[in-house]
Scaffold this active site. Sequence first.
Site, PDB file in Angstrom:
ATOM      1  N   ALA A   1       0.826  -1.199   0.000  1.00 18.02           N
ATOM      2  CA  ALA A   1       0.000   0.000   0.000  1.00 18.02           C
ATOM      3  C   ALA A   1       0.866   1.257   0.000  1.00 18.02           C
ATOM      4  O   ALA A   1       2.068   1.200   0.282  1.00 18.02           O
ATOM      5  CB  ALA A   1      -0.921   0.002   1.220  1.00 18.02           C
TER       6      ALA A   1
ATOM      7  N   GLN B   1       1.088   3.661   2.084  1.00 18.63           N
ATOM      8  CA  GLN B   1       1.727   3.863   3.387  1.00 18.63           C
ATOM      9  C   GLN B   1       2.247   2.553   3.984  1.00 18.63           C
ATOM     10  O   GLN B   1       2.281   2.376   5.199  1.00 18.63           O
ATOM     11  CB  GLN B   1       0.756   4.536   4.352  1.00 18.63           C
ATOM     12  N   SER B   2       2.674   1.650   3.126  1.00 19.18           N
ATOM     13  CA  SER B   2       3.152   0.346   3.588  1.00 19.18           C
ATOM     14  C   SER B   2       4.417   0.459   4.430  1.00 19.18           C
ATOM     15  O   SER B   2       5.414   1.058   4.016  1.00 19.18           O
ATOM     16  CB  SER B   2       3.429  -0.560   2.387  1.00 19.18           C
ATOM     17  N   ASN B   3       4.377  -0.159   5.602  1.00 17.44           N
ATOM     18  CA  ASN B   3       5.578  -0.266   6.426  1.00 17.44           C
ATOM     19  C   ASN B   3       6.558  -1.267   5.844  1.00 17.44           C
ATOM     20  O   ASN B   3       7.772  -1.145   6.032  1.00 17.44           O
ATOM     21  CB  ASN B   3       5.196  -0.691   7.845  1.00 17.44           C
TER      22      ASN B   3
END
Length: 338
Positions: free
Chosen positions: A76, A78-80
């Site tokens: 995504a 905002q993927s970590n």
Amino acid sequence: MTRNNNLHRFPRAKLVSGPTPLERLDNLSAELDIDLWLKRDDLTGLSFGGNKTRQLEFYLGDARQQGADTILITGAVQSNFVRSAAAAAAKLGMQSVLQLEERVLDMGAEYYSSGNVLLAQILGAEHMGYPEGEDEAGADAALHARAVELKAKGHKPYVIHLGLGHPPLGALGYVVAGQELYQQMPDFDAVVVPSGSGATHGGLLASLALEESTASVFGICVRRDREMQQARMKVVLQKLADLLDIDAGLLQDKIDVFDEALPPGYGKVNAITRAALEKMARTEGVFLDPVYSAKTFAGLLNLVESGKIKPSEKIVLLHSGGLPALFGYQSELIDSPT
């Protein structure tokens, strides 16, 4: 099931700074009438920490063994995971290509410019976009197409896959984490974890089974509903069992997932998630992220309220990190001034 020592067969890059703390949450323990502990995997080290660092030790170990100089990963916006992958690649002298999928619609401008997006840009990662949010096969195929281009230019690319058709090497990181947790405190009644890709959930479940622990593993759905996640976990555990050469059936019988904190879907902040995030901050001074750890804590609160977690039980909540994403969710978390 006897303890398994097959982990030594898998190459591993050293990315986690050391065992993460296990801290008792005294205030919440008193309020909830349970013995609540927090496994601080937000403190794994490497670019704000988080659970993905453990998973990347095995993916990057495999990549280095294959002589890769570039890793490609999808997630995504905002993927970590993609932010952590860019940091891991930088640490190991590799390049990174991050594909950002449109999984969460109708977000503010800061979602696309701050938090993990900003950090990945500072890390020097190449970015590419993917218009779908629920097309794992297509997202992986797009990475492979870019990998072909890189190979033609003399690079040695390595794809970290999203889809279920590949060995879940990242889950091995949570087999290790489960061993670490069991050594720190072997007598807990249950551990509550986020359940998304299934790597963290599956790895812990397998590890505790190998340790012959009687503790339950409660998976809190952060991306799919209970029925879909149960089906996914069966596949993950079968593939993980194949890696470890153990009986998958003994693991699959232990799947326990809950989706009460999920609606309206992945990456969306509902009222109980925001309340859980604020309760943890205002009661214990610990921040959670809105996509994974706050929903996991909201799920724990529901398990207490419903009686699935009983008074005085010793419970471990996994803090999976992901705190940079907080800054991408400002419009979801800050009330407009009146």
